[in-house]
Design an enzyme around this catalytic site. Sequence first.
Site, PDB file in Angstrom:
ATOM      1  N   GLU A 242      -2.598  -8.978   2.885  1.00  0.00           N
ATOM      2  CA  GLU A 242      -2.976  -9.545   4.187  1.00  0.00           C
ATOM      3  C   GLU A 242      -4.471  -9.445   4.443  1.00  0.00           C
ATOM      4  O   GLU A 242      -4.982 -10.061   5.386  1.00  0.00           O
ATOM      5  CB  GLU A 242      -2.187  -8.864   5.309  1.00  0.00           C
ATOM      6  CG  GLU A 242      -2.645  -7.487   5.710  1.00  0.00           C
ATOM      7  CD  GLU A 242      -2.161  -6.362   4.804  1.00  0.00           C
ATOM      8  OE1 GLU A 242      -2.340  -5.198   5.180  1.00  0.00           O
ATOM      9  OE2 GLU A 242      -1.608  -6.647   3.712  1.00  0.00           O
TER      10      GLU A 242
ATOM     11  N   CYS B 157       0.841  -1.194   0.000  1.00  0.00           N
ATOM     12  CA  CYS B 157       0.000   0.000   0.000  1.00  0.00           C
ATOM     13  C   CYS B 157       0.881   1.250   0.000  1.00  0.00           C
ATOM     14  O   CYS B 157       1.646   1.446  -0.926  1.00  0.00           O
ATOM     15  CB  CYS B 157      -0.996  -0.028   1.166  1.00  0.00           C
ATOM     16  SG  CYS B 157      -2.362   1.150   0.923  1.00  0.00           S
TER      17      CYS B 157
ATOM     18  N   HIS C 129      -3.778  -4.656  -0.351  1.00  0.00           N
ATOM     19  CA  HIS C 129      -3.368  -5.291   0.905  1.00  0.00           C
ATOM     20  C   HIS C 129      -3.480  -6.810   0.775  1.00  0.00           C
ATOM     21  O   HIS C 129      -4.571  -7.359   0.914  1.00  0.00           O
ATOM     22  CB  HIS C 129      -4.260  -4.825   2.059  1.00  0.00           C
ATOM     23  CG  HIS C 129      -4.027  -3.422   2.485  1.00  0.00           C
ATOM     24  ND1 HIS C 129      -3.047  -3.079   3.395  1.00  0.00           N
ATOM     25  CD2 HIS C 129      -4.637  -2.267   2.124  1.00  0.00           C
ATOM     26  CE1 HIS C 129      -3.067  -1.768   3.590  1.00  0.00           C
ATOM     27  NE2 HIS C 129      -4.020  -1.251   2.817  1.00  0.00           N
TER      28      HIS C 129
END
Length: 210
Positions: A193, A82, A191
């Site tokens: 994750e 990001c 992202h």
Amino acid sequence: MSSTVVVLDYGSGNLRSAVRALERAGAQVELTADHTAAEAADGLVVPGVGAFAACMTGLTAVRGHRTIGRRLAGGRPVLGICVGMQVLFERGVEHGVETEGCDEWPGVVERLQAPVVPHMGWNTVSAPGGSTLFDGIAGERFYFVHSYAVRDWTLQTNNRTRAPLVTWTEHGGDRFVSAVENGPLCATQFHPEKSGDAGAQLLRNWVQTL
């Protein structure tokens, strides 16, 4: 023995979720601002949320820009996520204010030219052939939360330099760089994750290169 990964703690959010995701990807993970540990690890992850200028201030405070440069000079892997991707470029422009980035890649981070900003939610990506990050996850969607991105890729290479693999995404008729693979330096605007199974596979793909 599993690879060691440092998630650089320089005051940017979402650190714990990145740590957990990398652990699930098979890495031994440490969350720290210590530049010695960050330089020594098999892999370094530079996360980031919020404003470009604030992230650069935090990164500079822990000598993160120098750590990134030293790792790359030695061919040691770095992954930006990001705003952690955005600060790798030459500069960012937010609200008319220019801030110098790490200048690992030429390019300007600027506001998206789309009817709806921020770009928030799930979106597809267009990855080039030969991608390591996206191996086995073609056509999947990833989770984005951002208002700024690199909209023009201008990196020039010579015959001895392998061209970076650049992944693009479209939002509201605008196109921006959503991932880059450039030797030891990789980054994603989304992202991983927070991107479910697709993001988990991408992180496994990266960890397996360490």
